[in-house]
Design a protein around this motif. Structure first.
Motif, PDB file in Angstrom:
ATOM      1  N   LEU A 177      11.097  13.509  -0.485  1.00  9.04           N
ATOM      2  CA  LEU A 177       9.922  12.617   0.280  1.00  9.04           C
ATOM      3  C   LEU A 177       8.701  13.449   0.563  1.00  9.04           C
ATOM      4  N   PHE A 178       7.511  13.088   0.266  1.00 14.48           N
ATOM      5  CA  PHE A 178       6.287  13.817   0.228  1.00 14.48           C
ATOM      6  C   PHE A 178       5.044  12.879   0.362  1.00 14.48           C
ATOM      7  N   THR A 179       4.160  13.573   1.050  1.00  8.78           N
ATOM      8  CA  THR A 179       2.947  12.839   0.941  1.00  8.78           C
ATOM      9  C   THR A 179       1.705  13.469   0.162  1.00  8.78           C
ATOM     10  N   ASP A 180       1.256  12.852  -0.819  1.00  6.00           N
ATOM     11  CA  ASP A 180       0.063  13.627  -1.646  1.00  6.00           C
ATOM     12  C   ASP A 180      -1.056  13.657  -0.931  1.00  6.00           C
ATOM     13  N   ALA A 181      -2.173  14.626  -1.618  1.00  2.00           N
ATOM     14  CA  ALA A 181      -3.446  14.788  -1.051  1.00  2.00           C
ATOM     15  C   ALA A 181      -4.139  13.548  -0.540  1.00  2.00           C
ATOM     16  N   ALA A 182      -3.996  12.310  -1.398  1.00  2.00           N
ATOM     17  CA  ALA A 182      -4.629  11.039  -0.927  1.00  2.00           C
ATOM     18  C   ALA A 182      -4.022  10.255  -0.225  1.00  2.00           C
ATOM     19  N   GLY A 183      -2.814  10.901   0.510  1.00  2.00           N
ATOM     20  CA  GLY A 183      -2.128   9.870   1.539  1.00  2.00           C
ATOM     21  C   GLY A 183      -1.180   8.996   1.082  1.00  2.00           C
ATOM     22  N   VAL A 184      -0.650   9.098  -0.212  1.00  2.00           N
ATOM     23  CA  VAL A 184       0.347   8.184  -0.773  1.00  2.00           C
ATOM     24  C   VAL A 184       1.533   8.775  -0.632  1.00  2.00           C
ATOM     25  N   ARG A 185       2.663   8.148  -0.031  1.00  2.51           N
ATOM     26  CA  ARG A 185       3.795   8.757   0.125  1.00  2.51           C
ATOM     27  C   ARG A 185       4.845   8.313  -0.920  1.00  2.51           C
ATOM     28  N   TRP A 186       5.612   9.550  -1.496  1.00  2.04           N
ATOM     29  CA  TRP A 186       6.350   9.288  -2.413  1.00  2.04           C
ATOM     30  C   TRP A 186       7.754   9.710  -2.172  1.00  2.04           C
ATOM     31  N   ARG A 187       8.540   9.183  -3.130  1.00  2.00           N
ATOM     32  CA  ARG A 187      10.172   9.454  -3.206  1.00  2.00           C
ATOM     33  C   ARG A 187      10.448   9.870  -4.552  1.00  2.00           C
ATOM     34  N   HIS A 188      11.186  10.867  -4.725  1.00  2.00           N
ATOM     35  CA  HIS A 188      11.648  11.450  -6.006  1.00  2.00           C
ATOM     36  C   HIS A 188      13.314  11.802  -5.764  1.00  2.00           C
ATOM     37  N   ASP A 189      14.136  10.689  -6.295  1.00  4.54           N
ATOM     38  CA  ASP A 189      15.372  11.043  -6.229  1.00  4.54           C
ATOM     39  C   ASP A 189      16.187  11.938  -7.070  1.00  4.54           C
TER      40      ASP A 189
END
Length: 203
Positions: A177-189
């Motif tokens: 789980l991480f947040t990119d530079a634009a503030g979008v939160r992502w999930r990579h399973d």
């Protein structure tokens, strides 16, 4: 038998006038039909032109949407992670036991930092530790608190899970789980699926 009766002059004049009127009406109708035909052809051309323009606009908008989506996910796709398990043996009150744990390496290959980076194991387990892969350059061995506040461009952080019995470690597969530079939160399973985390934070 006498000569044929061709009628009088007024009758001839009346007949000629009626013929002229009929011819004029015919020409008028013919001209109107031609004008209507030309108008219909013009309307058809304009309709086709507008339809072509609409289709072109739709294609342009689709292209712009695709380009915007590609830009939106571009950084997230550059956050690479690899993982494997490692294990060992220890002793408890029942004697020697085997254990296993996940080791997850997260590398930021993008040109911008990512924020609030963590790994979830299974439904609720958090990492037991996190450290920069280049930890030997740091006095503290590169240890970081979890979640890791920031991973700069080009840096790598390694997360390690708690220890479990070897038979159950696969039930707690890692999810990044991480947040990119634009503030979008992502999930990579662990199966390679990358998706945006909903705004309510559910993951």
């Amino acid at each position: 038998m006498g000569p044929a009766d061709w009628g009088d002059v007024p009758t001839w004049i009346g007949g000629a006038g009626a013929l002229a009127a009929g011819w004029f009406a015919y020409q008028t109708i013919k001209s109107q039909r031609e004008q209507i035909g030309e108008q219909q052809a013009f309307i058809a051309e304009q309709t086709q032109f507008m339809d072509d323009q609409r289709q072109n606009l739709e294609l342009e908008r689709a292209g712009l949407r695709a380009a915007a989506e590609e830009r939106r996910v571009s950084q997230a796709r550059q956050i690479k992670r690899s993982f494997d398990t490692w294990g060992g043996h220890g002793d408890d009150v029942y004697g020697p036991t085997g254990y296993s744990a996940w080791r997850v390496e997260v590398r930021n290959n993008s040109a911008d930092p990512v924020h609030d980076v963590t790994v979830k194991f299974g439904e609720s387990y958090t990492p037991a530790s996190a450290r920069e892969n280049e930890g030997f350059h740091h006095p503290d061995g590169g240890r970081r608190s979890v979640p890791v506040e920031l991973i700069p461009a080009g840096h790598t952080v390694v997360f390690e899970s708690p220890h479990w019995e070897e038979a159950t470690v696969d039930n707690n597969r890692p999810v990044l789980l991480f947040t990119d530079a634009a503030g979008v939160r992502w999930r990579h399973d662990s199966y390679g699926k990358l998706e945006e985390v909903p705004a309510d934070g559910a993951s």
